[in-house]
Design an enzyme around this catalytic site. Structure first.
Site, mmCIF file in Angstrom:
data_model
loop_
_atom_site.group_PDB
_atom_site.id
_atom_site.type_symbol
_atom_site.label_atom_id
_atom_site.label_comp_id
_atom_site.label_asym_id
_atom_site.label_seq_id
_atom_site.Cartn_x
_atom_site.Cartn_y
_atom_site.Cartn_z
ATOM 1 C CB CYS A 18 -0.944 0.137 1.373
ATOM 2 S SG CYS A 18 -0.110 0.201 2.696
ATOM 3 C CG ASP A 525 8.136 19.373 12.658
ATOM 4 O OD1 ASP A 525 9.296 19.316 13.048
ATOM 5 O OD2 ASP A 525 7.816 20.009 11.735
ATOM 6 C CG ASP A 723 6.004 20.630 7.851
ATOM 7 O OD1 ASP A 723 6.680 20.277 8.652
ATOM 8 O OD2 ASP A 723 6.003 21.452 6.983
ATOM 9 C CG ASP A 727 8.314 16.252 10.613
ATOM 10 O OD1 ASP A 727 9.188 16.171 11.468
ATOM 11 O OD2 ASP A 727 8.015 17.248 10.087
#
Length: 835
Positions: A18, A525, A723, A727
């Site tokens: 996936c 973050d 983002d 991360d």
């Protein structure tokens, strides 16, 4: 991406099934020291990696992928020799891990779902199958099977199927045709049933009517009229119950249609016998129940009509989103402007956008400036400024200025189409809770048949009255239809994910809907997540070099970087009119900084950690300036040339205005908030102080964030919001990864939930929808199971010996229909979630 490094490795990767698998592999590679870029494709299972050969090797990259849970093998590359031809016998087989989506017809309850899944799972080569009752779709993972083989397997189980082309530019399936057809059948059945029901039941309520019918028509002629009308109901609108239910019985795989066919059919057969051969029945058992058979059929048809309409309403939000794109668009051609169907547009086409018109496909502005309303995609209410070079999203609404734009994505590749695909994927997946329900319902219908048979036998033994025994047995069959159980979970998922899409929140994985509301810890973050992600240069402090020269060198090295800090340097240099020089040998280390050669100077740009790694001594005055800037939540980093520190740059990145209220709301719901930042510890602490975050950590590398997430899991489920590329490992490792939609593609691919607008209001909306959806599902399940547990014994007549009531087949059919409608109506309340 940054410049191509000096070495390239291509690896074969197995085990990816996936998009999230792809993201995990990419994240594992990017977290490896020395890796500059990584591009992974699920089919044919390959990873292309650019890396610094002095820091890593292909075997080390393969080991990193293995540690992430997948197997990898470096591909041998012989660039000086021509590739040997491959004999036909050596042709590689199709890769495993493919999936096919099919639309299934004829499913009406949880037992149907179980039968279809079992049929798919029995096909050799199928690894898993998930069937969704609410969307009428199945997702089958297999090793490269032809769609017609899967269609045949479903059809053999009694459920016709066809593979979806899955053109998400069209959007989710509309139930309008199904609703209209069911409404037509219900109306016909109601018109045929009305005389039977009104006269037969009216005669019980008003005896003079019964006497008048008997005196006028006679008992037998009136029964023949009932026989004709009821037979028309069962053979016409009710035929679908028999054409599906009887074959299911013969296959020893009974489902809801079988229960209805048995119940209504038994009432009809008994009444027909009492009408035409009454002598075959015991004395006193010569009763007819034509009205029960007709009303049962009509009520269940009505329930299915309302169910189809409700499912249509549940998917209306997403279909409405997809319908925003116009059917045609003006395209610039050599002959002038031509209105072209959107389906025929291709990337590169030059289109005109009139004031007040909607953008046809994704593109980039080439001429004009204006403001666009993107609320329907991102949930962001404020118009967004557009100028040449600005991206446009299909379906968004133009303001008062004409624009020209070039198409960059069309059809299934547009943002709206991908949103539809991801939401449908989430709707088609099953929550862990649903799988438990499926196991229960798989044996539910056979158990009901057994209970009905025992009920008939018990009534015959205790009363000797065949009519009463039949009524009790039919009531059990009718009332036990597991429609409500089958709809309890998928309809809530359907409505909740549709509502989330309206608010600019995309659940890419259905399980995230269940897990998000139950998180104990939520980690963040900083840059681009809690802050705007558009930092501005606040100061340049040179040491032994001219200020403008320091800025010019640093901006030249960072000119091709996508990092927000790099953009701040470049924008400042451009604003001051500085001429940038070309950079060579550019390489980036996530968490450290960047190295490049500019005008013969070996430059290093980064924080204190980068300077220490390069053995660069930092002058005391720059060290003190850095400490002062970080205490004020400003990011500070150095420029070094040929091993000597030349300047300190400080950058300010304002906190998002909605961050504080969003985090306050999350804390009020009992979440523990953690800040995991790659920025300096003092900067992280200052931001955390302003936002009320109790546990800030700074100076973290991507692997450090990953380790913190794993450690936090010991206290309960953990979510992570980020983002950036750095991360991605933490997003993939968290129980629920939430990506800011304005961030990097790698971060978005690694996440389970995407906040399209980039605003943290979307995070509180997602959390609220998750909590309310799970509460809604629990309510539905309590109703569905409670309904069956309480009313099946009543239908069987256990209360009769104590003077209690017994449900008639008509009341049982009404109760069954109301049960499904109650579940659907409760799920539809989620359309107001996070309002």
């Amino acid at each position: 991406m940054r410049d191509t490094p000096t070495a390239e490795a291509r690896l074969s990767v197995a085990g990816m099934t996936c998009g999230k698998c792809v993201a995990r592999v990419e994240a594992a590679l990017l977290a490896t020291s020395g890796v500059v870029s990584a591009e992974v494709t699920r089919t044919p299972g390959e990873a292309l990696t650019h890396y610094d050969p002095s820091q890593t090797s292909p075997s080390a990259l393969a080991e990193a992928i293995t540690q992430a849970g997948y197997s990898a093998t470096p591909e041998e590359r012989h660039e000086e020799a021509a590739p040997a031809p491959v004999a036909p016998a050596e042709e590689a087989p199709k890769p495993a891990g493919q999936s096919t989506t099919l639309t299934i017809e004829g499913m009406h309850c949880a037992s149907c779902v179980s039968r279809v899944e079992s049929a798919f799972s029995a096909v050799p080569g199928v690894s898993s199958a998930s069937v969704n009752l609410a969307t009428r779709r199945a997702t089958v993972h297999h090793s490269g099977l032809a769609p017609d083989l899967l269609e045949k397997a479903s059809k053999s189980a009694g459920y016709p199927a066809h593979a979806d082309a899955h053109d998400h530019a069209v959007g989710p399936a509309d139930t309008g045709d199904e609703t209209r057809e069911m409404a037509r059948l219900t109306l016909i059945a109601a018109l045929l049933t009305a005389p039977v029901f009104l006269i037969e039941m009216g005669g019980h309520l008003y005896p003079p009517l019964h006497h008048w019918i008997t005196a006028t028509l006679g008992v037998t002629p009136w029964r023949i009229v009932q026989f004709l009308l009821t037979t028309a109901v069962l053979a016409g609108p009710g035929r679908l119950f028999f054409t599906s239910g009887i074959p299911a019985l013969l296959r020893r795989a009974p489902e809801m249609n079988a229960l209805v066919a048995l119940g209504a059919g038994a009432a009809w057969a008994y009444s027909t016998l009492a009408t035409f051969a009454p002598g075959l029945l015991p004395e006193g058992a010569n009763h007819v129940y034509f009205e029960a058979a007709a009303v049962i059929t009509t009520l269940i048809l009505l329930g299915r009509t309302l169910e189809a309409r409700a499912r249509g309403r549940a998917g209306a939000a997403l279909r409405g989103l997809m319908a925003l794109t116009p059917e045609t668009a003006p395209v610039q051609t050599p002959q002038g402007l031509e209105n072209t169907p959107v389906s025929q547009l291709a990337p590169g086409d030059l289109l005109h956008l009139a004031p007040g018109a909607r953008v046809a496909v994704d593109g980039v502005v080439t001429e004009g400036e204006g403001w666009l309303d993107e609320a329907m995609v991102t949930g962001e209410a404020r118009p967004v400024a557009k100028a040449p070079g600005s991206p446009l999203t299909g379906g968004t609404l133009n303001g008062n200025t004409a624009l020209t734009y070039r198409a960059t994505a069309t059809g299934a590749d547009t943002v709206l189409a991908r949103i539809a695909a991801q939401v449908e994927q989430a709707q088609a997946t099953k929550l862990p809770l649903q799988r438990v329900i499926d196991r229960v319902t798989a044996i539910f219908v056979p158990a009901v048949l057994l209970v009905a048979a025992l009920t008939v036998a018990a009534w015959l033994l205790t009363t000797g009255n065949l009519a009463s025994a039949l009524v009790a047995g039919v009531s059990v069959l009718i009332i036990a239809c597991p429609c409500a159980m089958g709809l309890a979970t998928p309809v809530s998922i359907l409505v909740a994910t549709g509502r989330a899409a309206e608010l600019g929140v995309i659940f890419r994985q259905g399980a995230a809907l269940e897990q998000l509301g139950g998180l104990k810890t939520l980690a963040f973050d900083k840059t681009g997540t809690l802050t705007e992600g558009h930092p501005a240069l606040t100061a340049v402090l040179p040491s032994g070099i001219d200020r403008a020269e320091a800025l010019r060198l640093a901006a030249s090295a960072e000119a091709r970087s996508e990092h927000p800090l790099a953009k701040a340097l470049v924008m400042a240099a451009e604003a001051e009119g500085l001429t940038l020089a070309p950079a060579t040998d550019m390489a980036a280390q996530p968490g450290y900084g960047l190295t490049a050669t500019v005008e013969g100077k070996a430059l290093t740009i980064g924080g204190k950690r980068a300077m220490e790694a390069a053995n660069v001594a930092i002058p005391p005055e720059l060290e003190q300036a850095r400490d002062s800037a970080e205490a004020q939540a400003q990011t500070a980093f150095f420029l070094a040339a040929d091993g000597k520190a030349l300047a300190l740059f400080t950058v300010s990145d304002p906190i998002k205005p909605d961050a504080a209220p969003a985090l306050k709301s999350l804390k009020a719901h009992g979440l523990s908030l953690v800040l995991l930042s790659g920025d300096a510890p003092r900067v992280a602490q200052a931001v955390a102080r302003d936002l009320g975050i109790d546990a800030p950590e700074g100076g973290l590398l991507p692997e450090d964030k990953l380790a913190r997430i794993e450690a936090l899991k010991s206290a309960g489920p953990v979510g992570f919001v980020g983002d950036g590329i750095n991360d991605a490992p933490a997003l993939a490792a968290a129980d629920v990864g939430l990506a800011i939609g304005t961030g990097t593609d790698v971060a978005v691919e690694a996440a389970d939930v995407v906040l399209l607008s980039g605003r943290l209001e979307g995070l509180t909306a997602a959390h609220d929808i998750s909590r309310k959806a799970m509460a809604n599902i629990r309510q539905n399940l309590a109703w569905a199971f409670g309904y069956n547990v309480l009313l099946i014994p009543v239908a069987a007549g256990v209360l009769v010996p104590f003077g209690g009531p017994q449900l008639s087949p008509m009341l049982a059919a009404g109760a069954m229909a109301l049960s499904s409608l109650a579940v659907i109506a409760n799920a539809l309340r989620l359309r107001r979630a996070a309002a």
